[in-house]
Enzyme design. Sequence first.
Site, PDB file in Angstrom:
ATOM      1  N   HIS A 273     -17.286  34.499  -1.893  1.00  0.00           N
ATOM      2  CA  HIS A 273     -18.530  34.056  -1.240  1.00  0.00           C
ATOM      3  C   HIS A 273     -19.192  35.160  -0.418  1.00  0.00           C
ATOM      4  O   HIS A 273     -20.356  35.050  -0.074  1.00  0.00           O
ATOM      5  CB  HIS A 273     -18.292  32.772  -0.433  1.00  0.00           C
ATOM      6  CG  HIS A 273     -17.619  32.983   0.888  1.00  0.00           C
ATOM      7  ND1 HIS A 273     -16.269  33.146   1.013  1.00  0.00           N
ATOM      8  CD2 HIS A 273     -18.117  33.064   2.140  1.00  0.00           C
ATOM      9  CE1 HIS A 273     -15.968  33.301   2.285  1.00  0.00           C
ATOM     10  NE2 HIS A 273     -17.070  33.258   3.002  1.00  0.00           N
TER      11      HIS A 273
ATOM     12  N   LYS B 201      -7.247  37.147  11.999  1.00  0.00           N
ATOM     13  CA  LYS B 201      -7.566  35.872  12.643  1.00  0.00           C
ATOM     14  C   LYS B 201      -7.308  36.032  14.138  1.00  0.00           C
ATOM     15  O   LYS B 201      -6.511  36.868  14.558  1.00  0.00           O
ATOM     16  CB  LYS B 201      -6.643  34.774  12.119  1.00  0.00           C
ATOM     17  CG  LYS B 201      -6.711  34.584  10.606  1.00  0.00           C
ATOM     18  CD  LYS B 201      -7.669  33.497  10.239  1.00  0.00           C
ATOM     19  CE  LYS B 201      -7.688  33.227   8.769  1.00  0.00           C
ATOM     20  NZ  LYS B 201      -9.013  32.875   8.278  1.00  0.00           N
TER      21      LYS B 201
ATOM     22  N   GLU C 143     -12.251  37.627  12.782  1.00  0.00           N
ATOM     23  CA  GLU C 143     -12.491  36.195  12.979  1.00  0.00           C
ATOM     24  C   GLU C 143     -11.849  35.747  14.293  1.00  0.00           C
ATOM     25  O   GLU C 143     -10.791  36.260  14.674  1.00  0.00           O
ATOM     26  CB  GLU C 143     -11.853  35.390  11.848  1.00  0.00           C
ATOM     27  CG  GLU C 143     -12.475  35.652  10.494  1.00  0.00           C
ATOM     28  CD  GLU C 143     -11.909  34.705   9.457  1.00  0.00           C
ATOM     29  OE1 GLU C 143     -12.560  33.697   9.195  1.00  0.00           O
ATOM     30  OE2 GLU C 143     -10.814  34.974   8.941  1.00  0.00           O
TER      31      GLU C 143
ATOM     32  N   LYS D  55     -23.625  36.486   0.605  1.00  0.00           N
ATOM     33  CA  LYS D  55     -24.199  36.615   1.955  1.00  0.00           C
ATOM     34  C   LYS D  55     -25.429  37.508   1.907  1.00  0.00           C
ATOM     35  O   LYS D  55     -25.435  38.542   1.245  1.00  0.00           O
ATOM     36  CB  LYS D  55     -23.164  37.196   2.927  1.00  0.00           C
ATOM     37  CG  LYS D  55     -22.064  36.196   3.264  1.00  0.00           C
ATOM     38  CD  LYS D  55     -21.126  36.751   4.317  1.00  0.00           C
ATOM     39  CE  LYS D  55     -19.901  35.874   4.479  1.00  0.00           C
ATOM     40  NZ  LYS D  55     -20.037  34.813   5.453  1.00  0.00           N
TER      41      LYS D  55
ATOM     42  N   LYS E  50     -11.850  31.916  -5.172  1.00  0.00           N
ATOM     43  CA  LYS E  50     -10.731  32.771  -4.820  1.00  0.00           C
ATOM     44  C   LYS E  50      -9.722  31.957  -4.024  1.00  0.00           C
ATOM     45  O   LYS E  50     -10.136  30.969  -3.425  1.00  0.00           O
ATOM     46  CB  LYS E  50     -11.215  33.991  -4.024  1.00  0.00           C
ATOM     47  CG  LYS E  50     -11.777  33.613  -2.633  1.00  0.00           C
ATOM     48  CD  LYS E  50     -11.504  34.646  -1.613  1.00  0.00           C
ATOM     49  CE  LYS E  50     -10.191  34.507  -0.933  1.00  0.00           C
ATOM     50  NZ  LYS E  50     -10.185  33.801   0.345  1.00  0.00           N
TER      51      LYS E  50
ATOM     52  N   HIS F  69     -12.719  39.921  -0.275  1.00  0.00           N
ATOM     53  CA  HIS F  69     -13.917  40.209   0.522  1.00  0.00           C
ATOM     54  C   HIS F  69     -14.022  41.680   0.937  1.00  0.00           C
ATOM     55  O   HIS F  69     -15.050  42.313   0.770  1.00  0.00           O
ATOM     56  CB  HIS F  69     -13.948  39.337   1.779  1.00  0.00           C
ATOM     57  CG  HIS F  69     -13.833  37.873   1.512  1.00  0.00           C
ATOM     58  ND1 HIS F  69     -14.373  37.270   0.418  1.00  0.00           N
ATOM     59  CD2 HIS F  69     -13.223  36.878   2.215  1.00  0.00           C
ATOM     60  CE1 HIS F  69     -14.119  35.970   0.448  1.00  0.00           C
ATOM     61  NE2 HIS F  69     -13.420  35.699   1.536  1.00  0.00           N
TER      62      HIS F  69
END
Length: 501
Positions: A189, A349, A227, A193, A159, A251
């Site tokens: 990804h 972020k 994050e 997980k 991605k 995600h």
Amino acid sequence: MQDNPHRKAAAQLLPVEPFDLVVFGAAGDLSLRKLIPSLFHRWRDGQIGKATRIIGVSRNAMSAQEFRDLALKRFQTYHPNETIAAEDWEKFSKLLHYIALDVGQQGETWKALQELFAGAANTVRIFYLALPPAIYGRASKNIAWAGLKTESSRVVLEKPIGHDLASARAINDAVGAVFEEQKIFRIDHYLGKETVQNLIVLRFMNSIFEPVWNANAIDHVQITVAEAIGVEGRANYYGKAGALRDMVQNHLLQLLCLVSMEPPFNLDADIVRDEKIKVLRALRPMTPDNIRAVTVRGQYEQGAIGGLAVNSYEEDLGAAVTSESFVALKANIDNWRWKGVPFYLRTGKRMQSRRSQIIIQFKEVAHNLINSKGQAPQPTRLVIRLQPDEGVQLLLVTKDPGPGGMRLRYVPLNLSYAEAFEARYPDAYERLLMAVVRGDLGLFMRRDEVETAWQWVDKILTSWQKDATPIHGYAAGTDGPVQSAMLLDRDKREWYDAAAE
Ligand code: BG6
């Protein structure tokens, strides 16, 4: 830590057949930070045998030994807490080869790769495009031109697949002109997980949940992927993309799908993907009329994380941009199961801490027996901690033990992965790479899934543009702009933070 009778080591992993993996973009960040270390771990656990070849390809002129040395150096930089035994690396690095080649160009330089593959037509062959998405089409075309595509070939794409629906379609068309859909492994990804995989097991293999997993019992759902890091070395990409494209399109929407889809009748890749796509299609479109009421955009300003002063978004990017580093939104799934149940999503972020979690907030009981004592009832809440401190927590209302009447306490039933499981569980990329080798498409995104997600996200992007939706500032180290709290406050709800419990 108490002795836990359920604590168990991981089952023995089955070795995979030998394979040839070509990593285009081998000297890049993804390859050296994630792919090579993941392959090393799978090798060390005995899953990858010595007949496997990992062929690094990039434009840099380098010998195989220089590539091995670079891979080890970066491995140590990116994973400073890990000890890599010299003799292990010595053996593993024998699997690493290197070829200097510009994948965007046709020509003589492909010869070395062609020679390496002579006589290996039946071995599983994987082309991992750790490259900018704009090159995926050209790279696929050139792989075919060089005669390297065999029956057993697969291609892996990272991605983001494009930056909007039109570009995603163009990439899918170009790659699809060379590889059949069943040979294309599009990585998100998050699907690799451990705790994300557990969502299906938690929902569908515990009979207490599914009967109440709907609008009758659930008040709302929250999905947070926070994050603490900033844009790191990716200012160029991130400044153009922003959090909606970078995180929500893939995600967060994948998490939303897994939490809300109908039970698939088995776990075959396409059966599960069919269910996920139904959710994406049922997402209520956002329009310029309601966009301000249901979305919040933010950019971090200077602040502090873990006691250290950090830059603003603008400083990190080196220029003022119109992309967001934070997004919160309220989504609705217009189907029978979820009628009237909002899904609140947020990601950003430079937030207070790194944490990904899903909150399933159940409704209040139909009749409150204890209200007369002046205590507000707290309805049952399921907290799924995806990372870090992976676990599942069911918060129940309990009588506070002791005399003095009915005092209530909110007490968690707690499953902590660290306490329950002895084994180190593999990084998402380890699992995803082994799934590609086995040809298991279940953990990857199908073309229509990616495009339907873009369709919904495109509407948000154009609505933001038409409405000139403002971008609010938030101090780095906080949980986003105050407007994010207001988004829930308007619905008489608030963000729930598992770390604070
Ligand atoms: C990537 C995004 O897909 O996911 C990054 O491009 C983000 O911006 C990363 O930092 C987060 O992944 P994880 O596994 O650290 O939660």
